[in-house]
Design a protein around this motif. Structure first.
Motif, mmCIF file in Angstrom:
data_model
loop_
_atom_site.group_PDB
_atom_site.id
_atom_site.type_symbol
_atom_site.label_atom_id
_atom_site.label_comp_id
_atom_site.label_asym_id
_atom_site.label_seq_id
_atom_site.Cartn_x
_atom_site.Cartn_y
_atom_site.Cartn_z
ATOM 1 N N ARG A 146 -41.587 27.664 -17.440
ATOM 2 C CA ARG A 146 -42.710 27.731 -18.370
ATOM 3 C C ARG A 146 -42.512 28.860 -19.376
ATOM 4 N NH1 ARG A 146 -46.914 30.700 -19.094
ATOM 5 N NH2 ARG A 146 -46.475 31.991 -17.276
ATOM 6 N N VAL A 147 -41.987 30.007 -18.911
ATOM 7 C CA VAL A 147 -41.767 31.166 -19.787
ATOM 8 C C VAL A 147 -40.661 30.891 -20.798
ATOM 9 C CG1 VAL A 147 -40.939 33.565 -19.837
ATOM 10 C CG2 VAL A 147 -42.603 32.853 -18.106
ATOM 11 N N LEU A 148 -39.549 30.316 -20.345
ATOM 12 C CA LEU A 148 -38.368 30.138 -21.192
ATOM 13 C C LEU A 148 -38.387 28.835 -21.993
ATOM 14 C CD1 LEU A 148 -35.761 31.402 -18.591
ATOM 15 C CD2 LEU A 148 -36.375 32.574 -20.706
ATOM 16 N N GLN A 149 -39.234 27.884 -21.577
ATOM 17 C CA GLN A 149 -39.317 26.584 -22.264
ATOM 18 C C GLN A 149 -37.962 25.895 -22.310
ATOM 19 O OE1 GLN A 149 -42.380 25.196 -23.616
ATOM 20 N NE2 GLN A 149 -43.060 26.791 -22.198
ATOM 21 N N LYS A 150 -37.228 26.008 -21.219
ATOM 22 C CA LYS A 150 -35.898 25.381 -21.110
ATOM 23 C C LYS A 150 -35.746 24.790 -19.712
ATOM 24 C CE LYS A 150 -33.354 26.573 -24.888
ATOM 25 N NZ LYS A 150 -32.430 25.706 -25.633
ATOM 26 N N ASN A 151 -34.900 23.761 -19.611
ATOM 27 C CA ASN A 151 -34.567 23.225 -18.295
ATOM 28 C C ASN A 151 -33.716 24.250 -17.541
ATOM 29 O OD1 ASN A 151 -34.298 21.221 -16.229
ATOM 30 N ND2 ASN A 151 -32.190 20.941 -16.918
ATOM 31 N N LEU A 152 -34.059 24.530 -16.276
ATOM 32 C CA LEU A 152 -33.341 25.536 -15.489
ATOM 33 C C LEU A 152 -32.554 24.885 -14.370
ATOM 34 C CD1 LEU A 152 -36.047 28.354 -15.145
ATOM 35 C CD2 LEU A 152 -34.162 28.203 -16.771
ATOM 36 N N LYS A 153 -31.285 25.337 -14.255
ATOM 37 C CA LYS A 153 -30.415 24.859 -13.172
ATOM 38 C C LYS A 153 -30.100 26.066 -12.281
ATOM 39 C CE LYS A 153 -27.582 23.771 -16.330
ATOM 40 N NZ LYS A 153 -26.312 23.414 -17.006
ATOM 41 N N PRO A 154 -30.521 26.039 -11.010
ATOM 42 C CA PRO A 154 -30.330 27.219 -10.157
ATOM 43 C C PRO A 154 -28.893 27.364 -9.655
ATOM 44 C CG PRO A 154 -31.390 25.479 -8.922
ATOM 45 C CD PRO A 154 -31.255 24.965 -10.330
ATOM 46 N N ALA A 155 -28.520 28.616 -9.416
ATOM 47 C CA ALA A 155 -27.274 28.955 -8.726
ATOM 48 C C ALA A 155 -27.612 30.076 -7.758
ATOM 49 C CB ALA A 155 -26.196 29.399 -9.715
ATOM 50 N N VAL A 156 -26.898 30.159 -6.650
ATOM 51 C CA VAL A 156 -27.188 31.196 -5.668
ATOM 52 C C VAL A 156 -26.252 32.384 -5.893
ATOM 53 C CG1 VAL A 156 -25.680 30.140 -3.916
ATOM 54 C CG2 VAL A 156 -27.495 31.695 -3.207
ATOM 55 N N VAL A 157 -26.813 33.607 -5.797
ATOM 56 C CA VAL A 157 -26.038 34.841 -5.997
ATOM 57 C C VAL A 157 -26.425 35.843 -4.913
ATOM 58 C CG1 VAL A 157 -25.861 34.544 -8.504
ATOM 59 C CG2 VAL A 157 -27.770 35.852 -7.549
ATOM 60 N N ARG A 158 -25.560 36.833 -4.675
ATOM 61 C CA ARG A 158 -25.881 37.898 -3.730
ATOM 62 C C ARG A 158 -26.933 38.827 -4.341
ATOM 63 N NH1 ARG A 158 -20.324 37.923 -3.179
ATOM 64 N NH2 ARG A 158 -19.573 37.216 -1.144
ATOM 65 N N GLU A 159 -27.935 39.187 -3.550
ATOM 66 C CA GLU A 159 -29.011 40.038 -4.067
ATOM 67 C C GLU A 159 -28.495 41.424 -4.450
ATOM 68 O OE1 GLU A 159 -33.450 41.679 -2.796
ATOM 69 O OE2 GLU A 159 -32.457 40.158 -1.582
ATOM 70 N N SER A 160 -27.600 41.988 -3.633
ATOM 71 C CA SER A 160 -27.080 43.333 -3.927
ATOM 72 C C SER A 160 -26.321 43.345 -5.250
ATOM 73 C CB SER A 160 -26.178 43.810 -2.789
ATOM 74 O OG SER A 160 -25.111 42.890 -2.572
ATOM 75 N N GLU A 161 -25.488 42.327 -5.484
ATOM 76 C CA GLU A 161 -24.749 42.241 -6.740
ATOM 77 C C GLU A 161 -25.701 42.003 -7.899
ATOM 78 O OE1 GLU A 161 -21.758 39.249 -6.458
ATOM 79 O OE2 GLU A 161 -20.594 40.316 -4.936
ATOM 80 N N LEU A 162 -26.736 41.200 -7.668
ATOM 81 C CA LEU A 162 -27.703 40.891 -8.718
ATOM 82 C C LEU A 162 -28.389 42.162 -9.208
ATOM 83 C CD1 LEU A 162 -29.524 38.935 -10.356
ATOM 84 C CD2 LEU A 162 -30.979 38.780 -8.347
ATOM 85 N N LEU A 163 -28.834 43.025 -8.294
ATOM 86 C CA LEU A 163 -29.536 44.251 -8.690
ATOM 87 C C LEU A 163 -28.625 45.174 -9.479
ATOM 88 C CD1 LEU A 163 -31.551 44.927 -5.403
ATOM 89 C CD2 LEU A 163 -32.390 43.966 -7.551
ATOM 90 N N ASP A 164 -27.345 45.241 -9.110
ATOM 91 C CA ASP A 164 -26.384 46.059 -9.864
ATOM 92 C C ASP A 164 -26.225 45.535 -11.290
ATOM 93 O OD1 ASP A 164 -25.918 47.769 -7.789
ATOM 94 O OD2 ASP A 164 -24.097 46.774 -7.097
ATOM 95 N N VAL A 165 -26.110 44.212 -11.426
ATOM 96 C CA VAL A 165 -25.920 43.618 -12.746
ATOM 97 C C VAL A 165 -27.171 43.793 -13.606
ATOM 98 C CG1 VAL A 165 -25.545 41.455 -13.995
ATOM 99 C CG2 VAL A 165 -24.169 41.972 -11.985
ATOM 100 N N LEU A 166 -28.344 43.693 -13.005
ATOM 101 C CA LEU A 166 -29.581 43.896 -13.765
ATOM 102 C C LEU A 166 -29.636 45.311 -14.335
ATOM 103 C CD1 LEU A 166 -32.306 42.084 -11.593
ATOM 104 C CD2 LEU A 166 -31.166 41.257 -13.661
ATOM 105 N N ASP A 167 -29.178 46.301 -13.541
ATOM 106 C CA ASP A 167 -29.152 47.685 -14.036
ATOM 107 C C ASP A 167 -28.248 47.816 -15.255
ATOM 108 O OD1 ASP A 167 -30.909 48.638 -12.161
ATOM 109 O OD2 ASP A 167 -29.359 49.276 -10.751
ATOM 110 N N ILE A 168 -27.134 47.071 -15.253
ATOM 111 C CA ILE A 168 -26.191 47.133 -16.376
ATOM 112 C C ILE A 168 -26.724 46.350 -17.573
ATOM 113 C CG2 ILE A 168 -23.866 46.489 -17.141
ATOM 114 C CD1 ILE A 168 -23.011 46.758 -14.167
ATOM 115 N N ALA A 169 -27.241 45.149 -17.304
ATOM 116 C CA ALA A 169 -27.630 44.246 -18.395
ATOM 117 C C ALA A 169 -28.854 44.735 -19.150
ATOM 118 C CB ALA A 169 -27.896 42.852 -17.829
ATOM 119 N N TYR A 170 -29.818 45.288 -18.419
ATOM 120 C CA TYR A 170 -31.036 45.757 -19.080
ATOM 121 C C TYR A 170 -30.921 47.253 -19.359
ATOM 122 C CZ TYR A 170 -33.257 41.300 -17.968
ATOM 123 O OH TYR A 170 -33.570 39.964 -17.887
ATOM 124 N N THR A 171 -29.931 47.636 -20.148
ATOM 125 C CA THR A 171 -29.783 49.041 -20.511
ATOM 126 C C THR A 171 -30.935 49.434 -21.423
ATOM 127 O OG1 THR A 171 -28.415 48.455 -22.401
ATOM 128 C CG2 THR A 171 -27.278 48.996 -20.357
#
Length: 571
Positions: free
Chosen positions: A121-146
């Motif tokens: 609803r927020v993105l107004q796009k069709n979403l296709k899920p993929a599974v990722v490791r939570e620990s790696e995800l949090l590290d990448v979020l710290d880098i991506a949202y500088t």
């Protein structure tokens, strides 16, 4: 949306069905989940009932969705930031790729269909899920949202406020109760960004028309340029106030320190200001005390070298030197040694400038040369305090060197640092500053020389073929080794490593223990004989050779090995 997810999958029941966990383990995990509020999958992994990789592969197969290794995934920062950071962190998700038929969404919990509905609803796009490791995800979020864009926005806001306001600048900035002031928020974001990126230093540099803020990450400066130059003085005044410096003095350099708590981390900040052409330059060294002093086996020494070093520092007396240029990790190694020696049976005194880490049970003395509290005067006083072990922050001159050497000959273990390029040259440096050779020969037991080399980024690592210069290096320091079967590596550069190809650093060490032939050479001031005896020592491996071993293992690059070899050759 992927139709496989329309029916909610119960992870616990699925794991029991696949006989990956028992019913009793599931019930225990569910009880634990009620207490912690964490996802069931994360709770099961934390309790050790199921392997994280096995769980994620099961979800991937059951839901018919991909499993993405984020460490190897080269994400698009602009695409990631299309999803608000609050949503990404709340739902533990990240945008990975955009295709003609929608967006690929990395999820720590791909069974959360309510999250998918909300984000669609927020993105107004069709979403296709993929599974990722939570620990790696949090590290990448710290880098991506500088915070680069947020810092720039706050800088603009502060610039506009300073331009419109007629209030005295010093009064405005010193109003510490106004936590909403743009200068306070800007500094907060600058520190948060630096801590998240594991910066060792922050540089604030006013130029003629711009302000530069540069963070030193893994030994290299990364720059952000701001057009709002007028905010520089506001930042400097606030920082001076935090460090208790004189805000009216802008013509002379000043040094100070203060403590911060940033994202639950305790940071000690050492600040240095210096008048430059277009204002005042500020450099801040960040010391993270959250995890305490590193144990000796955590500083990066190879196991065989650690065992040799431990034998030396546990002797009843003698001088042990740790050498290397500024920023090579000497203090970390010395404090690691002190943490092992620190016991109720030992009296330990340190003489430092400044005291970098506070340690229990250890008497730590901060030098103050303006009132006569110098290395030499403090060292004389410490010997009357009945110490077993002395740490001398740095041997700077003949007087402090001689006192340290004589202390080590009269029943004290003395640890200290020296600014030299390698272990062999350290004994020569002591004699160069005026210490007699017989004193060095009698007191000096071992020398550790160290450097920090950058690790190759695991997310963009790739094979590398040595060029002509690197092949010459292999011939020069390889001692006849055959490298034809060795697969050297390098980093291509990616968002994970700020496009440098490196992420993190590790220590490279050489250790020289004085033998009888070396001591004899020092007594007669025969430097050639000393050097020959050192290089012929059976356990001696040079810094360049140690770095080359790491390069052959694919941990660092030949470029880093060349940098170390060049530093040594400059001596």
């Amino acid at each position: 949306m992927n139709t496989t997810l329309q029916k909610r999958i119960r992870i616990g029941d699925l794991l029991v069905e696949k006989q990956m966990i028992s019913e009793s383990q599931l019930q225990h995990a569910l009880q634990e989940q009620k207490l912690t509020g964490r996802k069931l999958g994360a709770t099961l992994v934390e309790l050790g009932y199921v392997d994280e990789n096995a769980l994620l592969n099961l979800l991937s197969a059951q839901l018919n969705i991909p499993f993405v290794e984020l460490k190897q995934f080269r994400f698009d920062r602009e695409l990631v930031q299309r999803l608000p950071e609050t949503s990404a962190r709340r739902y533990r998700v990240i945008l990975l790729r955009e295709d003609f038929d929608g967006l690929l969404l990395g999820m720590a919990d791909p069974t959360d269909i309510f999250c998918l509905d909300e984000l669609q609803r927020v993105l107004q796009k069709n979403l296709k899920p993929a599974v990722v490791r939570e620990s790696e995800l949090l590290d990448v979020l710290d880098i991506a949202y500088t915070r680069a864009s947020e810092i720039a926005s706050l800088a603009t806001e502060l610039d506009e406020e300073l331009q419109e306001s007629a209030v005295d600048l010093a009064d405005f900035i010193s109003d510490a109760t106004d936590s909403e002031a743009p200068v306070v928020k800007l500094l907060q974001k600058i520190f948060e960004e630096a801590i998240a990126a594991k910066s060792s230093d922050i540089h604030i540099e006013p130029d003629e028309k711009v302000l530069r803020i540069r963070n030193r990450i893994d030994g290299v400066l990364l720059e952000q340029v701001m057009n709002e130059k007028r905010i520089a003085s506001a930042l400097v005044v606030r920082l001076k106030l935090m460090a208790g410096l004189d805000i009216s003095e802008k013509r002379l350099p000043q040094d100070g320190r203060f403590n911060l708590k940033v994202k639950q981390r305790n940071i000690d900040v050492r600040i240095s200001t210096m008048p430059v052409q277009f204002g005042e330059s500020v450099v801040m060294r960040l010391l993270d005390h959250t995890d305490g002093v590193l144990a000796l086996d955590k500083v990066g020494m190879p196991p065989n070298l650690i065992s040799r070093f431990r034998k030396v520092i546990t002797r009843p007396h003698g001088l042990v030197l740790v050498t290397g240029p500024t920023g090579s990790g000497k203090t970390t190694t010395l404090y690691g040694a002190l943490s092992e020696l620190n016991s109720p049976e030992k009296k330990i005194i340190t003489v430092e400038d400044p005291v970098e880490y506070r340690l229990p049970r250890i008497s730590q003395v901060q030098l103050h040369e303006k009132i006569g509290l110098t290395f030499a005067s403090v060292l004389r006083a410490t010997l009357r305090q009945d110490p077993d072990i002395l740490l001398v922050g740095e041997i700077r001159d003949a007087e402090s060197a001689e006192i340290a050497l004589r202390a080590s000959m009269t029943g004290h273990m003395v640890l200290s640092t020296l600014h030299t390029n390698d272990a062999v040259s350290s004994a020569m440096r002591l004699m160069d500053i005026g210490v007699d050779g017989y004193l060095v020969a009698a007191a000096l037991k071992a020398i550790i020389a160290q450097r920090l080399v950058r690790r190759i980024c695991n997310s963009c690592i790739q094979p590398h073929t040595p060029d002509v210069q690197e092949q010459a290096l292999l011939l020069a320091i390889g001692k006849g080794r055959d490298f034809s079967e060795v697969s050297f590596k390098r980093g291509a550069g990616c968002p994970h490593c700020h496009n440098t190809g490196y992420r993190g650093r590790l220590g490279v060490f050489e250790m020289l223990e004085l033998t009888q032939p070396m001591a004899e050479a020092l007594r007669v001031n025969d430097m050639n004989a000393f050097t020959q005896a050192a290089y012929n020592s059976p356990h001696f491996t040079t810094l360049s050779e140690s770095a080359l071993d790491y390069a052959a293992k694919g941990v660092t690059t030949l470029e880093e090995v060349m940098a170390i070899s060049a530093q040594i050759d400059e001596l």
